[in-house]
Structure formats: C-alpha cells, structure tokens
Write an enzyme that holds these catalytic residues in place. Structure first.
Site, PDB file in Angstrom:
ATOM      1  N   ARG A  53       0.869  -1.188   0.000  1.00  0.00           N
ATOM      2  CA  ARG A  53       0.000   0.000   0.000  1.00  0.00           C
ATOM      3  C   ARG A  53       0.896   1.224   0.000  1.00  0.00           C
ATOM      4  O   ARG A  53       2.107   1.119   0.103  1.00  0.00           O
ATOM      5  CB  ARG A  53      -1.021   0.007   1.152  1.00  0.00           C
ATOM      6  CG  ARG A  53      -0.669  -0.641   2.437  1.00  0.00           C
ATOM      7  CD  ARG A  53       0.403   0.040   3.251  1.00  0.00           C
ATOM      8  NE  ARG A  53       0.218   1.466   3.350  1.00  0.00           N
ATOM      9  CZ  ARG A  53       1.179   2.330   3.553  1.00  0.00           C
ATOM     10  NH1 ARG A  53       2.433   1.926   3.678  1.00  0.00           N
ATOM     11  NH2 ARG A  53       0.942   3.617   3.637  1.00  0.00           N
ATOM     12  N   GLY A  54       0.250   2.402  -0.110  1.00  0.00           N
ATOM     13  CA  GLY A  54       1.004   3.626  -0.315  1.00  0.00           C
ATOM     14  C   GLY A  54       1.042   3.896  -1.815  1.00  0.00           C
ATOM     15  O   GLY A  54       1.361   2.990  -2.596  1.00  0.00           O
ATOM     16  N   ALA A  55       0.701   5.124  -2.208  1.00  0.00           N
ATOM     17  CA  ALA A  55       0.466   5.416  -3.625  1.00  0.00           C
ATOM     18  C   ALA A  55       1.618   4.988  -4.551  1.00  0.00           C
ATOM     19  O   ALA A  55       1.393   4.246  -5.516  1.00  0.00           O
ATOM     20  CB  ALA A  55       0.144   6.902  -3.790  1.00  0.00           C
ATOM     21  N   ARG A  88      -7.553  -0.451  -6.736  1.00  0.00           N
ATOM     22  CA  ARG A  88      -7.888   0.614  -5.768  1.00  0.00           C
ATOM     23  C   ARG A  88      -8.141   1.902  -6.563  1.00  0.00           C
ATOM     24  O   ARG A  88      -7.463   2.143  -7.564  1.00  0.00           O
ATOM     25  CB  ARG A  88      -6.760   0.831  -4.745  1.00  0.00           C
ATOM     26  CG  ARG A  88      -6.638  -0.314  -3.736  1.00  0.00           C
ATOM     27  CD  ARG A  88      -5.683   0.031  -2.606  1.00  0.00           C
ATOM     28  NE  ARG A  88      -6.287   0.891  -1.597  1.00  0.00           N
ATOM     29  CZ  ARG A  88      -5.600   1.422  -0.575  1.00  0.00           C
ATOM     30  NH1 ARG A  88      -4.303   1.226  -0.467  1.00  0.00           N
ATOM     31  NH2 ARG A  88      -6.218   2.168   0.326  1.00  0.00           N
ATOM     32  N   GLN A 185      -1.725   2.596   9.989  1.00  0.00           N
ATOM     33  CA  GLN A 185      -0.469   2.733   9.235  1.00  0.00           C
ATOM     34  C   GLN A 185       0.579   3.510  10.039  1.00  0.00           C
ATOM     35  O   GLN A 185       1.774   3.241   9.943  1.00  0.00           O
ATOM     36  CB  GLN A 185      -0.712   3.463   7.904  1.00  0.00           C
ATOM     37  CG  GLN A 185      -1.428   2.656   6.845  1.00  0.00           C
ATOM     38  CD  GLN A 185      -2.925   2.873   6.868  1.00  0.00           C
ATOM     39  OE1 GLN A 185      -3.505   3.167   7.910  1.00  0.00           O
ATOM     40  NE2 GLN A 185      -3.566   2.719   5.731  1.00  0.00           N
ATOM     41  N   ASP A 226      -2.111  10.893  -2.235  1.00  0.00           N
ATOM     42  CA  ASP A 226      -2.535   9.836  -3.150  1.00  0.00           C
ATOM     43  C   ASP A 226      -2.926  10.389  -4.511  1.00  0.00           C
ATOM     44  O   ASP A 226      -2.855   9.691  -5.516  1.00  0.00           O
ATOM     45  CB  ASP A 226      -3.695   9.044  -2.550  1.00  0.00           C
ATOM     46  CG  ASP A 226      -3.166   8.181  -1.418  1.00  0.00           C
ATOM     47  OD1 ASP A 226      -3.036   8.712  -0.295  1.00  0.00           O
ATOM     48  OD2 ASP A 226      -2.824   7.016  -1.671  1.00  0.00           O
ATOM     49  N   ASN A 236      -5.413  12.495   0.515  1.00  0.00           N
ATOM     50  CA  ASN A 236      -4.471  11.682   1.298  1.00  0.00           C
ATOM     51  C   ASN A 236      -5.282  10.937   2.355  1.00  0.00           C
ATOM     52  O   ASN A 236      -6.509  11.102   2.467  1.00  0.00           O
ATOM     53  CB  ASN A 236      -3.381  12.569   1.916  1.00  0.00           C
ATOM     54  CG  ASN A 236      -2.251  11.747   2.507  1.00  0.00           C
ATOM     55  OD1 ASN A 236      -1.735  10.829   1.870  1.00  0.00           O
ATOM     56  ND2 ASN A 236      -1.870  12.032   3.741  1.00  0.00           N
ATOM     57  N   LYS A 237      -4.577  10.142   3.145  1.00  0.00           N
ATOM     58  CA  LYS A 237      -5.220   9.292   4.150  1.00  0.00           C
ATOM     59  C   LYS A 237      -6.238  10.056   4.990  1.00  0.00           C
ATOM     60  O   LYS A 237      -5.993  11.190   5.400  1.00  0.00           O
ATOM     61  CB  LYS A 237      -4.123   8.695   5.035  1.00  0.00           C
ATOM     62  CG  LYS A 237      -4.590   7.770   6.129  1.00  0.00           C
ATOM     63  CD  LYS A 237      -5.492   6.661   5.669  1.00  0.00           C
ATOM     64  CE  LYS A 237      -4.884   5.824   4.558  1.00  0.00           C
ATOM     65  NZ  LYS A 237      -5.892   4.942   3.912  1.00  0.00           N
TER      66      LYS A 237
HETATM   67  O1  MRU Z   1      -4.463   3.222   2.309  1.00  0.00           O
HETATM   68  P1  MRU Z   1      -3.003   3.454   2.133  1.00  0.00           P
HETATM   69  O2  MRU Z   1      -2.172   2.920   3.257  1.00  0.00           O
HETATM   70  O3  MRU Z   1      -2.498   2.986   0.776  1.00  0.00           O
HETATM   71  O4  MRU Z   1      -2.844   5.031   2.163  1.00  0.00           O
HETATM   72  C1  MRU Z   1      -1.569   5.607   2.040  1.00  0.00           C
HETATM   73  C2  MRU Z   1      -1.560   7.086   2.148  1.00  0.00           C
HETATM   74  O5  MRU Z   1      -2.571   7.732   2.287  1.00  0.00           O
HETATM   75  C3  MRU Z   1      -0.234   7.760   1.992  1.00  0.00           C
HETATM   76  O6  MRU Z   1      -0.178   8.933   2.731  1.00  0.00           O
HETATM   77  C4  MRU Z   1      -0.015   8.103   0.503  1.00  0.00           C
HETATM   78  O7  MRU Z   1      -0.261   6.991  -0.303  1.00  0.00           O
HETATM   79  C5  MRU Z   1       1.346   8.586   0.243  1.00  0.00           C
HETATM   80  S1  MRU Z   1       2.550   7.298   0.415  1.00  0.00           S
HETATM   81  C6  MRU Z   1       4.053   7.911  -0.037  1.00  0.00           C
END
Ligand code: MRU
Length: 338
Positions: A53-55, A88, A185, A226, A236-237
């Site tokens: 996970r993470g963009a 996603r 996270q 994201d 973002n999250k």
């Molecule tokens: O649901 P996730 O864990 O994929 O969400 C991740 C985030 O929101 C991060 O802040 C974002 O992807 C940036 S990661 C460098």
C-alpha cells in the site's frame, strides 16, 4: 554507510525475475514475512488487501504485475491491466504506472526495463524531495500521518523521506506520528520505520493532534498524497484534512510531499477525486477483534481531500510549489513540461 543510509534500511517491493516479492504490511510490525505474486491477478489482490500500500508502491507493484502478465500470457495483457487498474481507486500513481506500461506494448524484456525504471525513478525522486523538503525546515518537531516511508514507495519515502533528510541534517529534533485509525499505518508502519532507522519518534492518538499543536512542540505537519488535482487540492489518508485545518488554526506550516506521478492534471479539483470506501468491518474492530456492539454500522472512507488553500508547500522532485493554486500547478505540471 552515509548518515542518510543509516536512516534508510527498509525495502518492501522486490522483483525476482519470475515473481514479485512483497513485504506483507498487514503483519507488520511483529512479523516480517514476504508474499510471492506470480500473476497480475495475485498482484491486484495484494493491492486490494493492503499487502502492499502507499500510492507510489501500488504503482510500482502494478507495473511488475503487467510484467508477470506479459510473461504468463501476452494475449491476456489488456485484461490483466484492467484488473490491476480496478484494484484501488484513489491513488493516481496506479493509473499513471499502468499508462506508462501500456505505452511500451507487450515485449516482456521492454516491460521489465520500464517497470524497473518506474521503481528506480521513484527512489531518486524521494531522495530529491527529501533535500527540497528538508530545506524548508528550521528545527524543532514535526507531525506526520499514515505511512509515507520506504514501505509506501520504492524506498526512503515522500513525507517520511523529508523527515529522514531533515533529521540527518539536524533540522528535526522530534517526530510525532498519528496512529491512523482504522488500519493503523502510523502506529504499525511509520513507528516501525522510525524506530528501526533510529529517528526519535512518539506515537500519538489521532485525536491528540490539535492538543499537540497547541503545545508548541511541532512546527510543521508533513504528509504524503494519493492524488493531487490540477488546482493543488490533495487527497491523502483520512484524517489529513482535519490536521490541515488544525495546523492553520495554530499557525503551523503544512507540507505535502509527493512525486510528479501523484499529480493528476486531468482532475480539475478535489471534488472530482474518487474516494475509496472500504469495508466497515475495518472500523468495527481492532486487530481482528470486534470492539463495537453487534448490529452497529460504520462509514469507512479511507481518504479525504485537503483544499489547496490550507497547504503551505507541495514538494515534488520537480521543485517546490509554495501556496499552491491552479496557476502554480500549471507552471510546473502543464502537459509536456518535465
Ligand atoms: O491506504 P493506504 O495505506 O495505501 O494510504 C496511504 C496514504 O494515504 C499515503 O499517505 C499516501 O499513499 C502517500 S505514500 C508515499
């Protein structure tokens, strides 16, 4: 080992020639196990299930998923790409990486080179953003949200990369990380990275953020993204938006750190960003154990949109945008630029 390398020891995505090995982020911090994906469908499932996970990491994994599809069955490449694209909805790095791979065609060797380039460029972008972002800091404490580190990228991280660079340069004395309910996270992944890489960090409950800001212990909030829309609005999250509001109220600075692969100039503003809704079960318990009375319902959006007006700086590998708006975004990201 350089000072920076000492604070950057984790890698989550490994190409093994015939399979993609992913550090299973559902099991961190207590189990460091890898899952092997041997098809695009397995990669798509790993993205859906948050194994990876993470963009940026999602984009990189998807690119390797295309390679697997080309190796296994070149005739099913388009279908495999569609499956990966649907895994996603919010992080545009996924679509960006798949578009890049589609531009290459179906030659497996060429696709391997492109996926490797996507991964290598991400690491280089993170190092560059680390320098640019750290230059904005002037000492003291920072607050971050979610996980934006090596686990979420090819390595080093975006917001966490700025934190790594800032700490190595003596410009950060203390990091605070929000838990990031419901998937934790911040608690499970960011604290794992910071403790392992010897950066002083304290975990806070998400609900402690405004109280922390009022105490004077933090000067900057530093987060990832994201998807950044054409006017600078940033998805973002979930929880990022309320941090930006609280930061502005307390006179703190708010920094978004993301590579250009997270910028989506085709999305006019934040209202057009598809916000992922996940299974309410994720909210109704912790660690698989139910915490809410049977019969209760929940609403579980996992991203939110911070309006550009609440962002002081967007740091990308192409440069820093202060006080982002449509005009400033256009200057750096107009089609054909960079
Ligand atoms: O649901 P996730 O864990 O994929 O969400 C991740 C985030 O929101 C991060 O802040 C974002 O992807 C940036 S990661 C460098």
């Amino acid at each position: 080992m350089s000072e920076l390398d000492r604070h950057d020891t984790i890698r989550a995505v490994h190409w093994r020639g015939d399979r993609l090995s992913l550090l299973d982020q559902r099991r961190l911090p207590f189990e460091e196990t890898f899952i092997d994906c041997r098809s695009a469908a397995e990669v798509a499932q790993a993205i859906k299930d948050l194994v990876v996970r993470g963009a940026p990491a999602i984009g990189i994994a998807a690119a390797w998923g295309v390679v697997l599809a080309a190796q296994n069955d070149p005739l099913a490449l388009d279908q495999a790409t569609r499956t990966l694209r649907a895994s996603r909805p919010t992080a545009v790095n996924l679509m960006w990486a798949l578009d890049r791979m589609q531009g290459i065609g179906s030659d497996a060797a060429a696709l391997v080179r492109e996926a490797q380039a996507i991964q290598d460029e991400d690491l280089a972008a993170n190092r560059r953003m680390g320098e640019l972002g750290a230059a904005l800091l002037d000492g003291g404490g920072v607050l971050t949200h979610c996980n934006t580190g090596s686990l979420a990228t090819a390595g080093f991280g975006t917001a966490l990369g700025v934190i790594r660079s800032g700490y190595a340069a003596g410009k950060i004395s203390q990091v605070y990380a929000g838990e990031t309910r419901p998937w934790l996270q911040g608690a499970r992944l960011t604290m794992y990275e910071l403790v392992r890489d010897a950066i002083p960090a304290k975990l806070i409950a998400d609900s402690a953020a405004a109280h922390l800001m009022r105490s004077g212990a933090v000067q900057w909030v530093i987060v990832g993204a994201d998807r950044i829309a054409a006017n600078g609005d940033t998805a973002n999250k979930i929880g990022t938006y309320q941090l930006a509001i609280a930061a502005r109220h307390h006179g703190l600075k708010f920094m978004v750190v993301a590579p250009s692969s997270t910028v989506d100039m085709a999305t006019v503003d934040g209202s057009a960003i598809d916000i992922e809704l996940r299974d309410p079960q994720e909210l109704l318990g912790i660690g698989g154990r139910r915490t809410v009375v049977d019969g209760a319902q929940a609403w579980n959006p996992v991203f939110d949109v911070t309006p550009a007006s609440l962002i002081d700086a967007i740091v990308t590998e192409r440069g820093v945008i202060h006080h982002p708006d449509r005009h400033a975004m256009q200057a750096l990201f107009a089609p054909g630029h960079g």
